[in-house]
Design an enzyme around this catalytic site. Sequence first.
Site, PDB file in Angstrom:
ATOM      1  N   TYR A 181      -3.007   5.397   8.769  1.00 57.26           N
ATOM      2  CA  TYR A 181      -2.476   4.053   8.497  1.00 57.26           C
ATOM      3  C   TYR A 181      -1.286   3.870   9.427  1.00 57.26           C
ATOM      4  O   TYR A 181      -0.131   3.977   9.038  1.00 57.26           O
ATOM      5  CB  TYR A 181      -2.067   3.953   7.031  1.00 57.26           C
ATOM      6  CG  TYR A 181      -1.843   2.538   6.522  1.00 57.26           C
ATOM      7  CD1 TYR A 181      -2.925   1.717   6.216  1.00 57.26           C
ATOM      8  CD2 TYR A 181      -0.556   2.045   6.324  1.00 57.26           C
ATOM      9  CE1 TYR A 181      -2.725   0.432   5.726  1.00 57.26           C
ATOM     10  CE2 TYR A 181      -0.349   0.763   5.829  1.00 57.26           C
ATOM     11  CZ  TYR A 181      -1.435  -0.031   5.535  1.00 57.26           C
ATOM     12  OH  TYR A 181      -1.230  -1.304   5.046  1.00 57.26           O
TER      13      TYR A 181
ATOM     14  N   TYR B 280       0.843  -1.193   0.000  1.00 56.20           N
ATOM     15  CA  TYR B 280       0.000   0.000   0.000  1.00 56.20           C
ATOM     16  C   TYR B 280       0.875   1.239   0.000  1.00 56.20           C
ATOM     17  O   TYR B 280       1.943   1.261   0.618  1.00 56.20           O
ATOM     18  CB  TYR B 280      -0.924  -0.029   1.232  1.00 56.20           C
ATOM     19  CG  TYR B 280      -1.901   1.123   1.269  1.00 56.20           C
ATOM     20  CD1 TYR B 280      -2.705   1.402   0.165  1.00 56.20           C
ATOM     21  CD2 TYR B 280      -2.003   1.929   2.394  1.00 56.20           C
ATOM     22  CE1 TYR B 280      -3.581   2.469   0.182  1.00 56.20           C
ATOM     23  CE2 TYR B 280      -2.883   2.994   2.426  1.00 56.20           C
ATOM     24  CZ  TYR B 280      -3.664   3.263   1.321  1.00 56.20           C
ATOM     25  OH  TYR B 280      -4.530   4.323   1.327  1.00 56.20           O
TER      26      TYR B 280
HETATM   27  P1  NAD Z   1      -8.280  -9.510   4.014  1.00 60.05           P
HETATM   28  O1  NAD Z   1      -8.917  -9.383   5.344  1.00 60.05           O
HETATM   29  O2  NAD Z   1      -9.056 -10.187   2.930  1.00 60.05           O
HETATM   30  O3  NAD Z   1      -6.879 -10.256   4.076  1.00 60.05           O
HETATM   31  C1  NAD Z   1      -6.005 -10.239   5.165  1.00 60.05           C
HETATM   32  C2  NAD Z   1      -5.850 -11.679   5.605  1.00 60.05           C
HETATM   33  O4  NAD Z   1      -4.718 -11.809   6.454  1.00 60.05           O
HETATM   34  C3  NAD Z   1      -7.052 -12.190   6.385  1.00 60.05           C
HETATM   35  O5  NAD Z   1      -7.561 -13.341   5.745  1.00 60.05           O
HETATM   36  C4  NAD Z   1      -6.454 -12.563   7.737  1.00 60.05           C
HETATM   37  O6  NAD Z   1      -7.077 -13.696   8.294  1.00 60.05           O
HETATM   38  C5  NAD Z   1      -5.016 -12.854   7.342  1.00 60.05           C
HETATM   39  N1  NAD Z   1      -4.032 -12.836   8.431  1.00 60.05           N
HETATM   40  C6  NAD Z   1      -3.836 -11.885   9.373  1.00 60.05           C
HETATM   41  N2  NAD Z   1      -2.828 -12.244  10.188  1.00 60.05           N
HETATM   42  C7  NAD Z   1      -2.375 -13.453   9.745  1.00 60.05           C
HETATM   43  C8  NAD Z   1      -1.359 -14.337  10.176  1.00 60.05           C
HETATM   44  N3  NAD Z   1      -0.602 -14.067  11.241  1.00 60.05           N
HETATM   45  N4  NAD Z   1      -1.169 -15.497   9.488  1.00 60.05           N
HETATM   46  C9  NAD Z   1      -1.937 -15.789   8.416  1.00 60.05           C
HETATM   47  N5  NAD Z   1      -2.917 -14.989   7.968  1.00 60.05           N
HETATM   48  C10 NAD Z   1      -3.130 -13.827   8.624  1.00 60.05           C
HETATM   49  O7  NAD Z   1      -7.900  -8.021   3.584  1.00 60.05           O
HETATM   50  P2  NAD Z   1      -7.139  -7.411   2.317  1.00 60.05           P
HETATM   51  O8  NAD Z   1      -7.340  -5.936   2.460  1.00 60.05           O
HETATM   52  O9  NAD Z   1      -7.540  -8.057   1.079  1.00 60.05           O
HETATM   53  O10 NAD Z   1      -5.611  -7.706   2.620  1.00 60.05           O
HETATM   54  C11 NAD Z   1      -4.767  -8.462   1.790  1.00 60.05           C
HETATM   55  C12 NAD Z   1      -3.478  -7.688   1.519  1.00 60.05           C
HETATM   56  O11 NAD Z   1      -3.799  -6.544   0.723  1.00 60.05           O
HETATM   57  C13 NAD Z   1      -2.788  -7.164   2.770  1.00 60.05           C
HETATM   58  O12 NAD Z   1      -1.388  -7.278   2.622  1.00 60.05           O
HETATM   59  C14 NAD Z   1      -3.179  -5.695   2.761  1.00 60.05           C
HETATM   60  O13 NAD Z   1      -2.281  -4.889   3.481  1.00 60.05           O
HETATM   61  C15 NAD Z   1      -3.133  -5.431   1.277  1.00 60.05           C
HETATM   62  N6  NAD Z   1      -3.776  -4.186   0.842  1.00 60.05           N
HETATM   63  C16 NAD Z   1      -5.081  -3.929   1.129  1.00 60.05           C
HETATM   64  C17 NAD Z   1      -5.662  -2.730   0.714  1.00 60.05           C
HETATM   65  C18 NAD Z   1      -7.109  -2.429   1.019  1.00 60.05           C
HETATM   66  O14 NAD Z   1      -7.534  -1.283   0.895  1.00 60.05           O
HETATM   67  N7  NAD Z   1      -7.902  -3.413   1.406  1.00 60.05           N
HETATM   68  C19 NAD Z   1      -4.909  -1.787  -0.019  1.00 60.05           C
HETATM   69  C20 NAD Z   1      -3.579  -2.086  -0.323  1.00 60.05           C
HETATM   70  C21 NAD Z   1      -3.019  -3.277   0.116  1.00 60.05           C
END
Ligand code: NAD
Length: 286
Positions: A182, A172
């Site tokens: 954040y 991000y």
């Molecule tokens: P999401 O909730 O679908 O995914 C995050 C996942 O991480 C969850 O399934 C959670 O159970 C898992 N998780 C947390 N701690 C963990 C651990 N210790 N071991 C294994 N799994 C673990 O949400 P998302 O937003 O799709 O996130 C996925 C990626 O995308 C992340 O790296 C997030 O930072 C990144 N991201 C998200 C956004 C946004 O706006 N949603 C923007 C940019 C980047």
Amino acid sequence: TGKRAFIAGVADDNGYGWAIAKALAAAGAEILVGTWVPALNIFETSLRRGKFDESRKLPDGSLMEIAKVYPLDAVYDTPEDVPEDVKTNKRYAGASNWTVKEVAETVKNDFGSIDILVHSLANGPEVTKPLLETSRRGYLAAISASSYSFVSLLQHFLPIMNPGGASISLTYIASERIIPGYGGGMSSAKAALESDTRVLAYEAGRKGKIRVNTISAGPLGSRAAKAIGFIEKMIEYSYVNAPLQKELLAAEVGNTAAFLVSPLASAVTGSTIYVDNGLNTMGLAL
Ligand code: NAD
């Protein structure tokens, strides 16, 4: 086609991990997922009861198959790293072999090898706190769950990755520009993840002919994002200010991931690729 992917960080059908799984499945890959241990039961139950059937639909009308769901907690590398209170915790005691090393071993026993490794997970217990108020413990926890977890996954999966394979993570823009809110060291964790993408591209490229890239995604109302508290504002900000004034679909990130892990991107490694409707390019929006 004919490739096998392990996707860490899928626990519902809302996040980027699910969208990436679908895009890879649509391209013909076999899908394995790693699900955070505390979320495992509800995810498997929902899958079994057909709660995700609508969102399992692929463009050709078939439903995405998940060959196997592995319990995973990516903050622990080996069983020796797991503290007693976690081991005996009700939500963990029912599952087994969920440290990174054990998951890689289990996947090896089950399937022999993989071609694609996806890291779609992050966690920062103090994400709602400004960096100035973040504790050492909170900061290190964010780095452990959100950055080192990728180093560890690649470390343990590389030996079972077929040469020519690829890995991908999600980052991000808070890593390089100030995004107030954040917090908790999450901006630092994403900066580490992007830097590690370059170093690991070199090391895994030389060692195993594996490519390493990261997608800098725009805001999506996933479960993790809702925990930050102002995701709706970020989505609205992006809609108003980005060059492309449209909703950002998780599938657009999924499609880019599918491209990046495919032979179409055979010379792309060490890169941070923006999938954000172009928001990162703006200086002043009018
Ligand atoms: P999401 O909730 O679908 O995914 C995050 C996942 O991480 C969850 O399934 C959670 O159970 C898992 N998780 C947390 N701690 C963990 C651990 N210790 N071991 C294994 N799994 C673990 O949400 P998302 O937003 O799709 O996130 C996925 C990626 O995308 C992340 O790296 C997030 O930072 C990144 N991201 C998200 C956004 C946004 O706006 N949603 C923007 C940019 C980047």
